[in-house]
Design an enzyme around this catalytic site. Structure first.
Site, PDB file in Angstrom:
ATOM      1  N   GLU A   1      -7.350   8.313   6.243  1.00  0.00           N
ATOM      2  CA  GLU A   1      -7.678   8.978   7.502  1.00  0.00           C
ATOM      3  C   GLU A   1      -8.192  10.411   7.341  1.00  0.00           C
ATOM      4  O   GLU A   1      -7.558  11.361   7.818  1.00  0.00           O
ATOM      5  CB  GLU A   1      -6.460   8.993   8.439  1.00  0.00           C
ATOM      6  CG  GLU A   1      -6.008   7.619   8.857  1.00  0.00           C
ATOM      7  CD  GLU A   1      -4.989   7.640  10.001  1.00  0.00           C
ATOM      8  OE1 GLU A   1      -4.528   8.725  10.386  1.00  0.00           O
ATOM      9  OE2 GLU A   1      -4.656   6.547  10.488  1.00  0.00           O
TER      10      GLU A   1
ATOM     11  N   ASN B   1      -7.375   1.750  10.065  1.00  0.00           N
ATOM     12  CA  ASN B   1      -6.044   2.021  10.604  1.00  0.00           C
ATOM     13  C   ASN B   1      -6.177   2.023  12.114  1.00  0.00           C
ATOM     14  O   ASN B   1      -6.945   2.820  12.663  1.00  0.00           O
ATOM     15  CB  ASN B   1      -5.529   3.404  10.169  1.00  0.00           C
ATOM     16  CG  ASN B   1      -5.238   3.490   8.681  1.00  0.00           C
ATOM     17  OD1 ASN B   1      -5.427   2.526   7.940  1.00  0.00           O
ATOM     18  ND2 ASN B   1      -4.785   4.654   8.240  1.00  0.00           N
TER      19      ASN B   1
ATOM     20  N   TYR C   1      -4.175   2.215  15.871  1.00  0.00           N
ATOM     21  CA  TYR C   1      -2.967   2.414  16.675  1.00  0.00           C
ATOM     22  C   TYR C   1      -3.192   2.231  18.170  1.00  0.00           C
ATOM     23  O   TYR C   1      -2.410   1.588  18.843  1.00  0.00           O
ATOM     24  CB  TYR C   1      -2.337   3.789  16.392  1.00  0.00           C
ATOM     25  CG  TYR C   1      -1.701   3.827  15.021  1.00  0.00           C
ATOM     26  CD1 TYR C   1      -0.407   3.366  14.825  1.00  0.00           C
ATOM     27  CD2 TYR C   1      -2.419   4.257  13.910  1.00  0.00           C
ATOM     28  CE1 TYR C   1       0.166   3.353  13.568  1.00  0.00           C
ATOM     29  CE2 TYR C   1      -1.854   4.242  12.643  1.00  0.00           C
ATOM     30  CZ  TYR C   1      -0.565   3.793  12.483  1.00  0.00           C
ATOM     31  OH  TYR C   1      -0.004   3.764  11.228  1.00  0.00           O
TER      32      TYR C   1
ATOM     33  N   ARG D   1       0.853  -1.182   0.000  1.00  0.00           N
ATOM     34  CA  ARG D   1       0.000   0.000   0.000  1.00  0.00           C
ATOM     35  C   ARG D   1       0.895   1.239   0.000  1.00  0.00           C
ATOM     36  O   ARG D   1       1.679   1.443   0.933  1.00  0.00           O
ATOM     37  CB  ARG D   1      -0.899  -0.001   1.240  1.00  0.00           C
ATOM     38  CG  ARG D   1      -1.685   1.260   1.376  1.00  0.00           C
ATOM     39  CD  ARG D   1      -2.591   1.319   2.614  1.00  0.00           C
ATOM     40  NE  ARG D   1      -3.130   2.668   2.652  1.00  0.00           N
ATOM     41  CZ  ARG D   1      -3.180   3.456   3.710  1.00  0.00           C
ATOM     42  NH1 ARG D   1      -2.781   3.020   4.889  1.00  0.00           N
ATOM     43  NH2 ARG D   1      -3.637   4.681   3.612  1.00  0.00           N
TER      44      ARG D   1
ATOM     45  N   GLU E   1      -3.529  -0.101   8.279  1.00  0.00           N
ATOM     46  CA  GLU E   1      -2.338   0.351   9.014  1.00  0.00           C
ATOM     47  C   GLU E   1      -2.399  -0.168  10.440  1.00  0.00           C
ATOM     48  O   GLU E   1      -3.461  -0.119  11.065  1.00  0.00           O
ATOM     49  CB  GLU E   1      -2.250   1.884   9.114  1.00  0.00           C
ATOM     50  CG  GLU E   1      -1.763   2.590   7.899  1.00  0.00           C
ATOM     51  CD  GLU E   1      -1.654   4.104   8.097  1.00  0.00           C
ATOM     52  OE1 GLU E   1      -1.362   4.564   9.216  1.00  0.00           O
ATOM     53  OE2 GLU E   1      -1.877   4.825   7.104  1.00  0.00           O
TER      54      GLU E   1
ATOM     55  N   HIS F   1      -3.196  10.935   0.560  1.00  0.00           N
ATOM     56  CA  HIS F   1      -2.672  10.735   1.917  1.00  0.00           C
ATOM     57  C   HIS F   1      -2.105  12.072   2.398  1.00  0.00           C
ATOM     58  O   HIS F   1      -0.906  12.218   2.612  1.00  0.00           O
ATOM     59  CB  HIS F   1      -1.633   9.610   1.919  1.00  0.00           C
ATOM     60  CG  HIS F   1      -1.332   9.030   3.278  1.00  0.00           C
ATOM     61  ND1 HIS F   1      -1.369   7.680   3.548  1.00  0.00           N
ATOM     62  CD2 HIS F   1      -0.970   9.629   4.445  1.00  0.00           C
ATOM     63  CE1 HIS F   1      -1.048   7.469   4.824  1.00  0.00           C
ATOM     64  NE2 HIS F   1      -0.792   8.627   5.384  1.00  0.00           N
TER      65      HIS F   1
END
Ligand code: BGC
Ligand code: BGC
Length: 440
Positions: free
Chosen positions: A160, A281, A283, A82, A353, A119
């Site tokens: 995002e 994504n 985290y 990606r 991600e 992005h």
């Protein structure tokens, strides 16, 4: 390089599960003089914006060194890569040729190209406060699809939009550096509209495997007190629902659509164009409580005192070198929660991600992080969530936005003086882990 950490083999993921790694154009390409400027170039040039005073002019010089980077991908044994297509580069003479070469190189190495069309590196002359930017993005999508669509099968529209709205336009910690707080809402709407128009443009060009990469993380209320629970719900709307509800349900969370100008209902029909898959994504989870009436430092940001919530420190977990808590089980919770919230409206999920920032080449902490998160992901599969792939952030250390080069998220170390790439222990670990998967 030997991965010393003896972890038990990972559980088997389903055949056809897509294994990959992610990067983005502005963070790795460099060659800034061979493309038009973006909002990130202008932001970076403002004194004090980037913590270590660095710029992305050279970054990892991936633009010139992509054959070496594709060889690293092939050595890792991933199915897919990606990357993002820089819109200002596409707008420059010969810019698309670079992605043409990159895609050819990937195909020759048997690594599937998975481009993200945006992005965060918006062409400098554009502005997400303007509705017209959405239509311009659809044109950009069409141009890229026309050129790469014979070899690219899997597409990502935006990365995002929540972070780009929040950090870039509400809080001013990222480009374009605006601090509009809740007046940034049109930025969210225009990105969503851009996404929907781009989905239509990609389908018109023959694409049939389209997703988006949205950031998500569980929101945990600081206590059971009503004020804390309400503040956490509000934060949850901003992070987890502001984008997902329009995309998956065709409506804004309560109270939000009314704040937007124009014919929001007809825009929502475009925004809710069915997706082939949904990118997540992940985290970290966030602990949120009632406002405390003071500015707070969070994740390198200064949050104003007058927000209707306050972000609290999550204690009792190990943290990465970035100070982010490591909570693998929250990934299971997140995915099961998304499935409960959206039911059949949630398309198959791909983790687009997941990763962590640690110093050092013998990065045993990164191995533990990836191992823990992959097991947590497998538990979500066992609980019936349809997850089809997992992409590590990131292939290599890179320009970590406002943090500059101080945060290292890579499986591959980059020496920013010599640009030499050195695979870390986690690279060898992932390569070996993939060999224990049945794959196809
Ligand atoms: C989020 C990340 C994001 C970062 C930006 C974190 O809180 O979890 O997704 O990239 O903030 O600095
Ligand atoms: C972004 C990446 C970033 C990573 C770590 C994500 O929010 O998409 O560009 O490098 O988090 O902060």
């Amino acid at each position: 390089m030997i991965a010393r950490m003896a972890t038990n083999p990972l559980p088997q993921f389903p055949p056809g599960f897509l294994w990959g790694v992610s990067t983005s154009a502005h963070q790795i390409e460099g060659a800034a003089d061979e493309r038009d400027p973006s909002v990130w170039d202008a932001f970076t040039a403002e004194p004090g914006r980037i913590k270590d005073g660095s710029t992305a002019e050279v970054a990892c010089d991936h633009y010139h060194r992509y054959p070496e980077d594709v060889a690293l991908l092939a050595g890792l044994g991933v199915d897919a890569y990606r990357f993002s297509v820089s819109w200002p580069r596409v707008n420059s003479p010969g810019g698309l040729d670079f992605y043409d070469r990159l895609v050819d190189e990937l195909c020759a190495a048997d690594v599937r190209p998975v481009p993200t069309l945006f992005h965060w590196d918006l062409p400098l002359e554009l502005d997400w406060m303007s509705r017209d930017t959405a239509a311009r993005f659809a044109d950009h999508a069409a141009v890229v699809a026309e050129r790469l669509g014979d070899r690219v099968k899997k597409w990502i529209t935006l990365n995002e939009p929540a972070e780009h709205t929040l950090l870039g336009h509400a809080l001013g910690a990222h480009a374009p550096g605006r601090r509009l707080l809740f007046d940034a809402l049109p930025v969210a709407h225009h990105q969503l509209l851009a996404h929907g128009l781009a989905v239509r443009a990609l389908r018109a060009a023959g694409a049939d495997d389209i997703g988006i990469a949205n950031s998500h993380g569980p929101t945990w209320a600081a206590s059971r007190r009503t004020e804390d629970v309400e503040a956490a719900d509000f934060y949850d709307v901003l992070l987890n629902r502001l984008f997902a509800d329009p995309l998956l349900l065709g409506r804004y969370p309560e109270g939000i659509g009314e704040l937007l100008p124009g014919d929001v209902e007809s825009d929502l029909k475009v925004i809710a164009e069915p997706l082939d898959w949904y990118g997540v994504n992940y985290y970290q989870p966030t602990k949120v409580g009632a406002p405390e009436g003071a500015e707070i430092e969070f994740s390198g940001l200064t949050l104003p005192a007058d927000l209707p919530f306050s972000v609290r420190e999550l204690e009792g977990y190990p943290v990465t070198d970035f100070g982010w808590p490591v909570v693998p089980e929250a990934l299971t919770e997140l995915l099961v929660g998304l499935r409960e919230r959206y039911g059949d409206r949630l398309p198959p999920v791909v983790i687009t991600e997941n990763g962590c920032s640690y110093e050092g080449i013998d990065d045993q902490e990164r191995i533990a992080f990836l191992d823990g998160h992959l097991r947590a992901l497998h538990r979500a599969l066992e609980q019936g969530v349809d997850v089809r792939g997992y992409f590590v952030w990131s292939l290599m250390d890179n320009f970590e936005w406002a943090e500059g080069y101080a945060r290292r998220f890579g499986l591959v170390h980059v020496d920013y003086d010599t640009l030499e790439r050195t695979p870390k222990a986690s690279y060898a670990w992932l390569r070996d882990a993939l060999r224990t998967q049945a794959r196809r």
